[in-house]
Write a protein that holds these residues in place. Sequence first.
Motif, PDB file in Angstrom:
ATOM      1  N   ALA A 102       0.814  -1.222   0.000  1.00 32.63           N
ATOM      2  CA  ALA A 102       0.000   0.000   0.000  1.00 32.63           C
ATOM      3  C   ALA A 102       0.847   1.271   0.000  1.00 32.63           C
ATOM      4  O   ALA A 102       0.428   2.300  -0.526  1.00 32.63           O
ATOM      5  N   GLY A 103       2.037   1.226   0.564  1.00 32.75           N
ATOM      6  CA  GLY A 103       2.887   2.402   0.569  1.00 32.75           C
ATOM      7  C   GLY A 103       3.543   2.666   1.915  1.00 32.75           C
ATOM      8  O   GLY A 103       3.336   1.935   2.884  1.00 32.75           O
ATOM      9  N   THR A 104       4.342   3.734   1.925  1.00 32.81           N
ATOM     10  CA  THR A 104       5.144   4.061   3.108  1.00 32.81           C
ATOM     11  C   THR A 104       5.074   5.559   3.378  1.00 32.81           C
ATOM     12  O   THR A 104       5.059   6.367   2.441  1.00 32.81           O
ATOM     13  N   SER A 105       5.035   5.911   4.661  1.00 37.52           N
ATOM     14  CA  SER A 105       5.122   7.325   5.043  1.00 37.52           C
ATOM     15  C   SER A 105       6.249   7.490   6.055  1.00 37.52           C
ATOM     16  O   SER A 105       6.380   6.689   6.985  1.00 37.52           O
ATOM     17  N   VAL A 106       7.074   8.522   5.830  1.00 40.32           N
ATOM     18  CA  VAL A 106       8.186   8.819   6.719  1.00 40.32           C
ATOM     19  C   VAL A 106       8.011  10.237   7.248  1.00 40.32           C
ATOM     20  O   VAL A 106       7.753  11.161   6.471  1.00 40.32           O
ATOM     21  N   SER A 107       8.163  10.411   8.575  1.00 33.16           N
ATOM     22  CA  SER A 107       7.996  11.729   9.181  1.00 33.16           C
ATOM     23  C   SER A 107       9.314  12.215   9.767  1.00 33.16           C
ATOM     24  O   SER A 107      10.028  11.454  10.426  1.00 33.16           O
ATOM     25  N   ILE A 108       9.625  13.489   9.520  1.00 35.93           N
ATOM     26  CA  ILE A 108      10.796  14.161  10.097  1.00 35.93           C
ATOM     27  C   ILE A 108      10.270  15.231  11.037  1.00 35.93           C
ATOM     28  O   ILE A 108       9.586  16.162  10.602  1.00 35.93           O
ATOM     29  N   THR A 109      10.600  15.129  12.319  1.00 38.45           N
ATOM     30  CA  THR A 109      10.127  16.085  13.315  1.00 38.45           C
ATOM     31  C   THR A 109      11.297  16.920  13.806  1.00 38.45           C
ATOM     32  O   THR A 109      12.316  16.368  14.256  1.00 38.45           O
ATOM     33  N   ILE A 110      11.191  18.251  13.691  1.00 38.74           N
ATOM     34  CA  ILE A 110      12.254  19.139  14.170  1.00 38.74           C
ATOM     35  C   ILE A 110      11.631  20.196  15.082  1.00 38.74           C
ATOM     36  O   ILE A 110      10.408  20.347  15.159  1.00 38.74           O
ATOM     37  N   ALA A 111      12.496  20.936  15.744  1.00 38.44           N
ATOM     38  CA  ALA A 111      12.025  21.970  16.673  1.00 38.44           C
ATOM     39  C   ALA A 111      11.566  23.200  15.917  1.00 38.44           C
ATOM     40  O   ALA A 111      12.028  23.487  14.802  1.00 38.44           O
ATOM     41  N   ALA A 112      10.633  23.942  16.538  1.00 36.89           N
ATOM     42  CA  ALA A 112      10.139  25.178  15.936  1.00 36.89           C
ATOM     43  C   ALA A 112      11.204  26.259  16.021  1.00 36.89           C
ATOM     44  O   ALA A 112      12.064  26.255  16.886  1.00 36.89           O
ATOM     45  N   GLY A 113      11.161  27.207  15.114  1.00 37.25           N
ATOM     46  CA  GLY A 113      12.070  28.322  15.146  1.00 37.25           C
ATOM     47  C   GLY A 113      11.721  29.270  16.265  1.00 37.25           C
ATOM     48  O   GLY A 113      10.547  29.393  16.653  1.00 37.25           O
TER      49      GLY A 113
END
Length: 452
Positions: free
Chosen positions: A438-449
């Motif tokens: 069905a597919g893949t999802s990748v998440s990148i989480t970084i801090a807010a400015g």
Amino acid sequence: MKLRSKIYLYSSVLFAVLLVIMNLAIYYIFSTLSVDNQLDRADAEAAKIAADMRRAGSEVSAPELLRAYVPIEGMLRLYAGDGSGPAPVTSAAEGELSTLKPVFYNEKHSEIIRVDGRSYAFISIPVIWVDGSVMNVQMTQSLESTMDTLGVLRLVLAGTTVFALLPLLLSSRVLSGLIMRPIVQMTATMREIKQSGKFRRLTLDETSKDELVEMGQTFNEMIALLESNYVKQEKFVSDASHELRTPLTVIESYASLLKRRGLAHPELFTESVEAIHSEAIRMKELTEQLLLLAKHHEHWNLSMKVIDLEELVRDSAKVFRNAYGREVTVKVKGEVKGYSDEAKLRQLLFIFLDNARKYSDDDIYVSLEASGQERLITVVDRGIGIPRDELPKIFDRFYRVDESRGRKQGGAGLGLSLAAEIAAAIGARLSMDSVEGAGTSVSITIAAGSGE
């Protein structure tokens, strides 16, 4: 000097010194109290004698009074300030005391004196005699019984010190052995590891909770970490050699083909050059990834700052679209800024976009949104997906879900491992979800400015 000997020597000397000091303190306190007590008793006795002699002075002559009140072991003297007075009277065994030169004291006086190596309590009390003159009643009393007691005490304390040192020395040896046992075990284990090349652990008494057991546990944890890193290093070297061997073999094969048949068969030229060029590019990329993975984060020259994430994502999608001809749809919720290294975050995004390109044929979707004090970049593809039980392993170096599929696509299994290294360096957090087929999802989480 070995550590065991140092512990044994230092602890023995320390305990011995403390024992001697303690016994000296006991002797000093006891002797001071005993002598002071004897001096007080002599003082009281001399005061009583002086008062009795003063009352009987008009009825009994001075020499008779002296003979009546002379102490059993000592001397009694009646002495005037002008040097007059009857001869002193001594007990039978203390005749040498009469040779002492008398001294007149205007006030009461007491002290410890020594005569021929013997100790005496000397008390001088001024009294007004019957004729109105001021006389000193001076009593000298032996303290030898007290000194004999102190002598016995010295012998007892000395003997106690000597006998106490024997178990003390034994306990110091046992103590040094207990302290050194885990260290000796560690040394023996390390020698065994060096000789056999196999990692070993210490056998510990888990019921004990002391620092020595903690040290042993730390040693075992360190050995486990070293063993794990050693295994990873062996696998890394083996996998890297295997990955480099493949393009080198292809290049060598086509070069040999050109050498044997290139001149006679011009049609092989284009095919061989294309294959050699493709494998050379693949080997170059692999080498660059290996070199980057070998560098520590401090050597990556990071430049952390507040960046416009929407601009970065849209520019990256445009470059990727132009390079590979694949449609990348970007969805942004509002103006979003984040704190990161722009170049490394772009590289991280490219890794996931490239993975989506390799394992899917449909459009690629990238979304950007704010979530509290965090910013979330998500890359979604509608490709072949990854089995759920394989997800924990995908960031390992050289790991492929499907070896033959990975080889066909040209991957070396280093992209996601490099992504994990980059994320750790810039303080990003990665998460992946996938459904096979069905597919893949990748998440990148970084801090807010700052300032948002």
